[in-house]
Write an enzyme that holds these catalytic residues in place. Structure first.
Site, short mmCIF file in Angstrom:
data_model
loop_
_atom_site.label_atom_id
_atom_site.label_comp_id
_atom_site.label_asym_id
_atom_site.label_seq_id
_atom_site.Cartn_x
_atom_site.Cartn_y
_atom_site.Cartn_z
N ASP A 86 -4.72 -7.72 0.59
CA ASP A 86 -3.43 -7.98 1.39
C ASP A 86 -3.38 -9.39 1.14
OD1 ASP A 86 -4.75 -6.15 3.94
OD2 ASP A 86 -3.51 -5.61 2.23
N ARG A 129 0.34 -1.69 0.96
CA ARG A 129 0.48 -0.98 2.06
C ARG A 129 1.13 -1.25 2.99
NH1 ARG A 129 -5.70 -1.53 4.11
NH2 ARG A 129 -6.12 -3.76 4.06
#
Length: 299
Positions: free
Chosen positions: A155, A211
């Site tokens: 991330d 995501r």
């Protein structure tokens, strides 16, 4: 989010801005080619030896262009550009020789090496290194990254900005199952998302393209090279199948062994050039309203 691992960003002519509100006076300021010069030199030959001291010297409610020239060196600092200090440029002489590094831990919103809270910020020719669970550039509502090298684990490109990454090299150092993006768009009314245009995507081992941190997460890759490090499925729903109906993930005319769309998750999109063309300009980040070149006149 989980700890995102390391994040290294090499600003090679990178621009990022919160782009909040502007006035006619602000437009005139941005159009000016005259900037106040402040030099940072660790040897003591400049105005300051620390970058934050130079930032602190910018007046509150600043209304002039300020160019902070950072001489080569390793700067172990945690920088904050306050909201009341817009129109600041941080510029090194080369990304390889001007390095800002931090090792603070803790909450992802309280431990950035560089926190940009002001509008009309420009970063040039810098390397910003972040380790473990540190991040860079929070509250960047509109951001433009050009010709940057961005490296991380999990991330490591995240948040709810409208961000355009153009001709950037994005490299995952995950040892398996990493995630490049975690875009946080929370509702369909928000004009945010990440667009990667003409980029190169590589990695040490397998990684996902992204995501959904937010339910309406939006990320698009176009005309970009993807190495075999990109997993065939491409995207992950972060354990929440309901986000498959609202997240918007797609790619257009990408190439390389990791760009094959035949095994992508069925809820991602293969876009035509017509569908993606509105996103492939700097208009999405309102770049013309705040972009400025290097000054030719200093005061």
């Amino acid at each position: 989010m989980r700890n995102p691992g390391q994040f290294v960003l090499y600003f090679l002519l990178a621009l990022l801005s919160t782009c909040m509100s502007f006035s006619d006076a602000g437009n005139a300021i941005r159009a000016s080619n005259i900037q106040r010069l402040i030099r940072v030199d660790p040897s003591g030959k400049g105005d300051f030896t620390k970058i934050q001291d130079a930032i602190d010297a910018v007046p509150s409610n600043n209304s002039e262009l300020v160019f902070i020239l950072i001489e080569p060196g390793m700067y172990r600092e945690k920088l904050v550009i306050p909201a009341n200090k817009p129109f600041v440029t941080l510029s090194g002489r080369s990304a390889s020789s001007t390095i800002i590094t931090g090792d603070d831990g803790g909450d992802i919103f309280r431990s950035p090496t560089v926190s940009v809270l002001a509008s009309d910020f420009v970063g040039r020719y810098l390397t910003i290194q972040v380790r473990m669970d540190k991040h860079i550039a929070r509250r960047c509502w509109k951001a433009y990254y050009n010709n940057c090298y961005i490296e991380g684990d999990v991330d490591f490109i995240f948040g709810n900005a409208a961000s355009l990454f153009q001709k950037c090299h994005v490299h995952s150092v995950s040892r398996g199952g990493g995630f490049i993006t975690a875009q946080h768009r929370a509702s369909p009314s928000e004009n945010t998302g990440f667009v990667f245009l003409g980029c190169t995507i590589t990695g040490l081992t397998n990684t996902f393209l992204g995501r959904p941190w937010g339910p309406y997460s939006r990320v698009v890759f176009s005309l970009s090279y993807m190495s075999s490090a990109v997993l065939p499925q491409g995207w992950d729903d972060w354990g929440d199948p309901s986000k498959q109906r609202t997240a918007y993930y797609g790619q257009c005319e990408c190439y390389g062994p990791g760009a094959d769309t035949s095994r992508r998750v069925p809820w991602s999109h293969v876009l035509t050039s017509e569908e993606v063309s509105p996103l492939l300009t700097t208009d999405m980040v309102n770049q013309q309203s705040w972009f400025r070149n290097a000054p030719s006149i200093f005061v």
